[in-house]
Design an enzyme around this catalytic site. Structure first.
Site, PDB file in Angstrom:
ATOM      1  N   ILE A 105       4.134 -24.835  27.938  1.00 20.14           N
ATOM      2  CA  ILE A 105       3.914 -24.823  29.386  1.00 20.14           C
ATOM      3  C   ILE A 105       3.446 -26.197  29.882  1.00 20.14           C
ATOM      4  CG2 ILE A 105       2.462 -23.819  31.212  1.00 20.14           C
ATOM      5  CD1 ILE A 105       2.446 -21.188  29.517  1.00 20.14           C
ATOM      6  N   ARG A 142      -4.461 -32.620  20.839  1.00 17.17           N
ATOM      7  CA  ARG A 142      -4.932 -33.086  19.526  1.00 17.17           C
ATOM      8  C   ARG A 142      -3.804 -33.726  18.734  1.00 17.17           C
ATOM      9  NH1 ARG A 142      -7.317 -27.351  17.901  1.00 17.17           N
ATOM     10  NH2 ARG A 142      -5.193 -26.942  18.615  1.00 17.17           N
ATOM     11  N   ASP A 194      -9.462 -33.591  22.051  1.00 12.64           N
ATOM     12  CA  ASP A 194      -9.805 -32.205  21.739  1.00 12.64           C
ATOM     13  C   ASP A 194     -10.681 -31.718  22.887  1.00 12.64           C
ATOM     14  OD1 ASP A 194     -10.930 -29.820  20.893  1.00 12.64           O
ATOM     15  OD2 ASP A 194     -11.100 -30.462  18.803  1.00 12.64           O
ATOM     16  N   VAL A 195     -10.140 -30.833  23.717  1.00 12.63           N
ATOM     17  CA  VAL A 195     -10.863 -30.451  24.935  1.00 12.63           C
ATOM     18  C   VAL A 195     -12.149 -29.680  24.650  1.00 12.63           C
ATOM     19  CG1 VAL A 195      -8.817 -30.452  26.443  1.00 12.63           C
ATOM     20  CG2 VAL A 195      -9.513 -28.320  25.294  1.00 12.63           C
ATOM     21  N   ASN A 243      -4.552 -26.833  30.918  1.00 10.87           N
ATOM     22  CA  ASN A 243      -3.547 -25.979  30.280  1.00 10.87           C
ATOM     23  C   ASN A 243      -3.836 -25.738  28.792  1.00 10.87           C
ATOM     24  OD1 ASN A 243      -0.608 -24.966  29.778  1.00 10.87           O
ATOM     25  ND2 ASN A 243      -0.827 -26.763  28.455  1.00 10.87           N
ATOM     26  N   TYR A 270      -9.770 -13.964  23.242  1.00 11.71           N
ATOM     27  CA  TYR A 270      -8.852 -14.596  24.200  1.00 11.71           C
ATOM     28  C   TYR A 270      -9.089 -14.026  25.601  1.00 11.71           C
ATOM     29  CZ  TYR A 270      -4.351 -16.209  26.133  1.00 11.71           C
ATOM     30  OH  TYR A 270      -3.380 -16.815  26.894  1.00 11.71           O
ATOM     31  N   VAL A 283       5.074 -16.017  27.815  1.00 11.96           N
ATOM     32  CA  VAL A 283       5.949 -17.134  28.167  1.00 11.96           C
ATOM     33  C   VAL A 283       6.646 -17.615  26.897  1.00 11.96           C
ATOM     34  CG1 VAL A 283       6.042 -19.432  29.223  1.00 11.96           C
ATOM     35  CG2 VAL A 283       4.285 -17.804  29.962  1.00 11.96           C
ATOM     36  N   THR A 309       7.161 -19.759  24.495  1.00 18.56           N
ATOM     37  CA  THR A 309       6.625 -20.973  23.865  1.00 18.56           C
ATOM     38  C   THR A 309       6.248 -20.642  22.427  1.00 18.56           C
ATOM     39  OG1 THR A 309       4.299 -20.517  24.329  1.00 18.56           O
ATOM     40  CG2 THR A 309       5.539 -21.626  26.079  1.00 18.56           C
TER      41      THR A 309
HETATM   42  P1  NAP Z   1       1.429 -23.838  22.998  1.00 23.32           P
HETATM   43  O1  NAP Z   1       2.885 -24.042  23.007  1.00 23.32           O
HETATM   44  O2  NAP Z   1       0.751 -23.391  21.757  1.00 23.32           O
HETATM   45  O3  NAP Z   1       0.741 -25.172  23.540  1.00 23.32           O
HETATM   46  C1  NAP Z   1      -0.653 -25.259  23.627  1.00 23.32           C
HETATM   47  C2  NAP Z   1      -1.027 -26.683  23.948  1.00 23.32           C
HETATM   48  O4  NAP Z   1      -2.462 -26.744  24.029  1.00 23.32           O
HETATM   49  C3  NAP Z   1      -0.574 -27.652  22.892  1.00 23.32           C
HETATM   50  O5  NAP Z   1      -0.166 -28.871  23.468  1.00 23.32           O
HETATM   51  C4  NAP Z   1      -1.842 -27.848  22.077  1.00 23.32           C
HETATM   52  O6  NAP Z   1      -1.823 -29.108  21.433  1.00 23.32           O
HETATM   53  C5  NAP Z   1      -2.900 -27.796  23.168  1.00 23.32           C
HETATM   54  N1  NAP Z   1      -4.236 -27.529  22.642  1.00 23.32           N
HETATM   55  C6  NAP Z   1      -4.649 -26.466  21.909  1.00 23.32           C
HETATM   56  N2  NAP Z   1      -5.930 -26.627  21.559  1.00 23.32           N
HETATM   57  C7  NAP Z   1      -6.338 -27.829  22.077  1.00 23.32           C
HETATM   58  C8  NAP Z   1      -7.548 -28.560  22.043  1.00 23.32           C
HETATM   59  N3  NAP Z   1      -8.627 -28.111  21.380  1.00 23.32           N
HETATM   60  N4  NAP Z   1      -7.612 -29.751  22.698  1.00 23.32           N
HETATM   61  C9  NAP Z   1      -6.522 -30.226  23.349  1.00 23.32           C
HETATM   62  N5  NAP Z   1      -5.343 -29.582  23.408  1.00 23.32           N
HETATM   63  C10 NAP Z   1      -5.253 -28.394  22.763  1.00 23.32           C
HETATM   64  O7  NAP Z   1       0.990 -22.756  24.091  1.00 23.32           O
HETATM   65  P2  NAP Z   1       1.526 -22.453  25.574  1.00 23.32           P
HETATM   66  O8  NAP Z   1       2.165 -21.122  25.514  1.00 23.32           O
HETATM   67  O9  NAP Z   1       2.243 -23.608  26.159  1.00 23.32           O
HETATM   68  O10 NAP Z   1       0.106 -22.247  26.292  1.00 23.32           O
HETATM   69  C11 NAP Z   1      -0.401 -23.098  27.290  1.00 23.32           C
HETATM   70  C12 NAP Z   1      -1.458 -22.332  28.083  1.00 23.32           C
HETATM   71  O11 NAP Z   1      -0.853 -21.187  28.676  1.00 23.32           O
HETATM   72  C13 NAP Z   1      -2.619 -21.795  27.240  1.00 23.32           C
HETATM   73  O12 NAP Z   1      -3.822 -21.960  27.922  1.00 23.32           O
HETATM   74  C14 NAP Z   1      -2.287 -20.335  27.082  1.00 23.32           C
HETATM   75  O13 NAP Z   1      -3.436 -19.526  26.870  1.00 23.32           O
HETATM   76  C15 NAP Z   1      -1.623 -20.043  28.403  1.00 23.32           C
HETATM   77  N6  NAP Z   1      -0.755 -18.866  28.378  1.00 23.32           N
HETATM   78  C16 NAP Z   1       0.307 -18.794  27.516  1.00 23.32           C
HETATM   79  C17 NAP Z   1       1.077 -17.647  27.489  1.00 23.32           C
HETATM   80  C18 NAP Z   1       2.260 -17.487  26.550  1.00 23.32           C
HETATM   81  O14 NAP Z   1       2.750 -16.364  26.371  1.00 23.32           O
HETATM   82  N7  NAP Z   1       2.774 -18.548  25.961  1.00 23.32           N
HETATM   83  C19 NAP Z   1       0.773 -16.582  28.346  1.00 23.32           C
HETATM   84  C20 NAP Z   1      -0.301 -16.692  29.212  1.00 23.32           C
HETATM   85  C21 NAP Z   1      -1.067 -17.839  29.211  1.00 23.32           C
HETATM   86  P3  NAP Z   1      -2.590 -29.429  20.051  1.00 23.32           P
HETATM   87  O15 NAP Z   1      -2.562 -28.177  19.226  1.00 23.32           O
HETATM   88  O16 NAP Z   1      -1.831 -30.575  19.518  1.00 23.32           O
HETATM   89  O17 NAP Z   1      -3.978 -29.813  20.466  1.00 23.32           O
END
Ligand code: NAP
Length: 259
Positions: A17, A37, A63-64, A90, A155, A188, A190
């Site tokens: 996302i 990260r 690292d947030v 995000n 979560y 989503v 991902t």
């Molecule tokens: P994703 O593909 O796993 O991407 C997550 C991103 O967050 C990655 O770039 C990851 O990079 C970064 N991240 C994780 N921990 C971090 C940390 N400690 N510091 C900095 N960056 C960090 O997941 P996504 O689906 O795109 O999710 C993005 C957001 O949407 C999240 O907040 C998630 O909860 C929310 N969301 C997702 C869904 C879904 O179904 N996919 C549904 C509802 C909400 P690194 O690991 O390299 O740090």
């Protein structure tokens, strides 16, 4: 070019996302900073944004969950671009476990990344938004911030807290030209959803297709949301036209959650 002259910082902008949001904002002319990260992923996104959208972009390791890391990367973006107008919180993780098998580490990891990370970035960047009387904070929460579901207590608690933080800060800054909103997606397409599919497969013996159908059926539209759909909503919230939308937690889930 609705975001010309604006600077956007997207946490977790290396994939999924966050990556889609970086492109959506860049296509409207915003300069982009992506942090996470995994440095290689954010470096790659920054390079692609510049070559495909023709805007300046940078990346930083962050690292947030670590206050010093957030402050350091926010400072490096301000040194490069002079400002951050649009903050997209995000970065996030999602792991599942029954509540009685939820370890201290799993619990704390979710609050540290999903909640504290959002707070640290918000606190670090609001003052310079106040100076210009303009800002946008967009928190990527989840429908897990609105409703409950089994096996994701950490979560769910973290995302409910993000929605609460969004509402409180939105009212606090409402007269300062800054809006604060949350986006609450359902599943989503991902890596995060792929992980959920793998978990269902591992725990139930269902095939990948059957496991995907479990997620599809959670939406009345019988499908997953795309990252680009979430990015289009984030873009609206980032623009001048979106200035009246404040303190909202907007679902994008095909109608799964109706509050
Ligand atoms: P994703 O593909 O796993 O991407 C997550 C991103 O967050 C990655 O770039 C990851 O990079 C970064 N991240 C994780 N921990 C971090 C940390 N400690 N510091 C900095 N960056 C960090 O997941 P996504 O689906 O795109 O999710 C993005 C957001 O949407 C999240 O907040 C998630 O909860 C929310 N969301 C997702 C869904 C879904 O179904 N996919 C549904 C509802 C909400 P690194 O690991 O390299 O740090």
């Amino acid at each position: 070019m609705r975001l010309k002259d604006k600077v956007a910082l997207i946490t977790g902008g290396g994939r999924g996302i966050g990556r889609a949001i970086a492109f959506a904002l860049a296509r409207e002319g915003a300069r982009i900073a992506v942090v996470a990260r995994t440095t290689e992923q954010v470096a790659q996104v920054a390079a692609e944004v510049t070559s495909e959208c023709g805007v300046e972009a940078m990346h930083a390791e962050c690292d947030v969950s670590l206050k010093e890391s957030v402050e350091h990367s926010c400072q490096s973006v301000i040194e490069r671009f002079g400002r951050v107008d649009i903050l997209v919180n995000n970065a996030g993780i999602a792991e599942s476990a029954p509540v009685v098998k939820t370890s201290d580490e799993l619990w704390e990891r979710h609050l540290a990344i999903n909640l504290n990370g959002t707070f640290y970035c918000t606190r670090a960047l609001l003052p310079q938004m106040f100076e210009r009387g303009w800002g946008r904070i967009i928190n990527i929460a989840s429908i897990a911030g609105k409703t409950g579901a089994p096996y994701i207590s950490a979560y769910t608690a973290s995302k409910h807290a993000v929605v609460g933080l969004t509402r409180a800060v939105a009212l606090e800054v409402a007269t300062r030209g800054v809006t604060v909103n949350a986006i609450c997606p359902g599943y989503v397409e991902t890596d995060m959803a792929a992980q959920a599919i793998n978990n269902i497969t591992a725990k139930t013996g269902k095939s990948q297709d059957e496991a995907r159908d479990v997620l599809n059926h959670m939406s009345p539209q019988n499908r997953l949301i795309t990252p680009e759909e979430v990015a289009a909503l984030a873009l609206l919230l980032a623009t001048e036209e979106g200035r009246g939308i404040n303190g909202q937690a907007i679902n994008i889930d095909g109608g799964t959650v109706l509050n």
